[in-house]
Write a protein that holds these residues in place. Structure first.
Motif, short mmCIF file in Angstrom:
data_model
loop_
_atom_site.label_atom_id
_atom_site.label_comp_id
_atom_site.label_asym_id
_atom_site.label_seq_id
_atom_site.Cartn_x
_atom_site.Cartn_y
_atom_site.Cartn_z
N GLY A 157 126.00 130.96 100.79
CA GLY A 157 127.35 131.50 100.77
C GLY A 157 128.43 130.48 101.12
O GLY A 157 129.48 130.86 101.64
N VAL A 158 128.18 129.21 100.87
CA VAL A 158 129.16 128.15 101.18
C VAL A 158 129.40 127.31 99.93
O VAL A 158 128.55 127.23 99.05
N ARG A 159 130.57 126.68 99.89
CA ARG A 159 130.93 125.84 98.73
C ARG A 159 131.52 124.50 99.19
O ARG A 159 132.63 124.15 98.81
N GLU A 189 123.45 126.37 94.02
CA GLU A 189 122.41 126.86 94.92
C GLU A 189 122.94 127.08 96.34
O GLU A 189 122.56 128.03 97.00
N LEU A 190 123.83 126.21 96.82
CA LEU A 190 124.43 126.41 98.14
C LEU A 190 125.23 127.71 98.19
O LEU A 190 125.16 128.46 99.17
N ALA A 191 125.98 127.96 97.13
CA ALA A 191 126.77 129.21 97.07
C ALA A 191 125.84 130.42 97.03
O ALA A 191 126.08 131.41 97.75
N GLU A 213 123.75 115.65 99.99
CA GLU A 213 124.15 115.92 101.36
C GLU A 213 125.48 116.66 101.33
O GLU A 213 126.32 116.42 100.47
N ALA A 214 125.65 117.57 102.28
CA ALA A 214 126.92 118.27 102.46
C ALA A 214 127.16 118.46 103.94
O ALA A 214 126.23 118.69 104.71
N VAL A 215 128.42 118.33 104.33
CA VAL A 215 128.82 118.64 105.71
C VAL A 215 129.53 119.99 105.65
O VAL A 215 130.51 120.15 104.93
#
Length: 167
Positions: free
Chosen positions: A87-89, A81-83, A113-115
């Motif tokens: 557009g981030v991984r 879903e983040l990708a 959580e993601a940084v």
């Protein structure tokens, strides 16, 4: 194309594969994975959903995510879903999973959580605005703007899992 999800029970055990729209319409439990994104300064990424989306158009969200696909883990869904949306991984870290009876229909909600090191490049079909807010700015914004129903409960569980209150 029908989005397929796993209908699950009160212990998060798979019962059947069903269409997501049917699961929502019938109030069947299914799985949702979301990720709260922070930057290196600790700010939280907030985004506004596009106006043409079927669910909560124009509402703000504190987490990116969506339905867990058939055979997918919560973490895999969060990463996918983040990708797709931003557009981030980045690596995602699982924090907490709980039975959420709010929103459109009941579901198991896994909060991650993601940084982010890279700047988000949101899909314009899904996101019409995004920005980084401090915790106090975010809490003020949540009082002043329409947020998705899952936003407040996800953020509450996010802070509880981190063992602290928001600043």
């Amino acid at each position: 194309m029908i989005e397929r999800v796993e209908r699950v029970d009160e212990q998060d055990r798979v019962l059947a594969v069903v269409g997501r729209d049917e699961a929502v319409r019938r109030g069947w439990l299914h799985r949702i994975a979301v990720t709260v994104c922070r930057d290196r300064e600790g700010r939280i990424l907030v985004h506004r959903r596009s106006e043409h989306l079927a669910r909560f158009p124009g509402h703000y969200e504190v987490a990116s995510g969506g339905a867990v696909a058939v055979g997918e883990s919560y973490e895999e869904a969060a990463s996918r879903e983040l990708a797709e949306e931003l557009g981030v991984r980045p690596p995602v870290r699982f924090l907490v999973k709980f039975l959420n009876r709010g929103g459109l229909s009941p579901h198991w909600l896994a909060v991650h959580e993601a940084v982010l090191s890279d700047a988000p490049d949101p899909d314009p079909d899904a996101v019409m605005w995004h920005g980084w807010l401090s915790e106090s700015e975010l809490l003020r914004s949540m009082r002043e703007n329409p947020f998705t129903p899952d936003s407040a409960v996800a953020l509450s569980h996010y802070f509880a899992a981190a063992g602290r209150e928001p600043a």
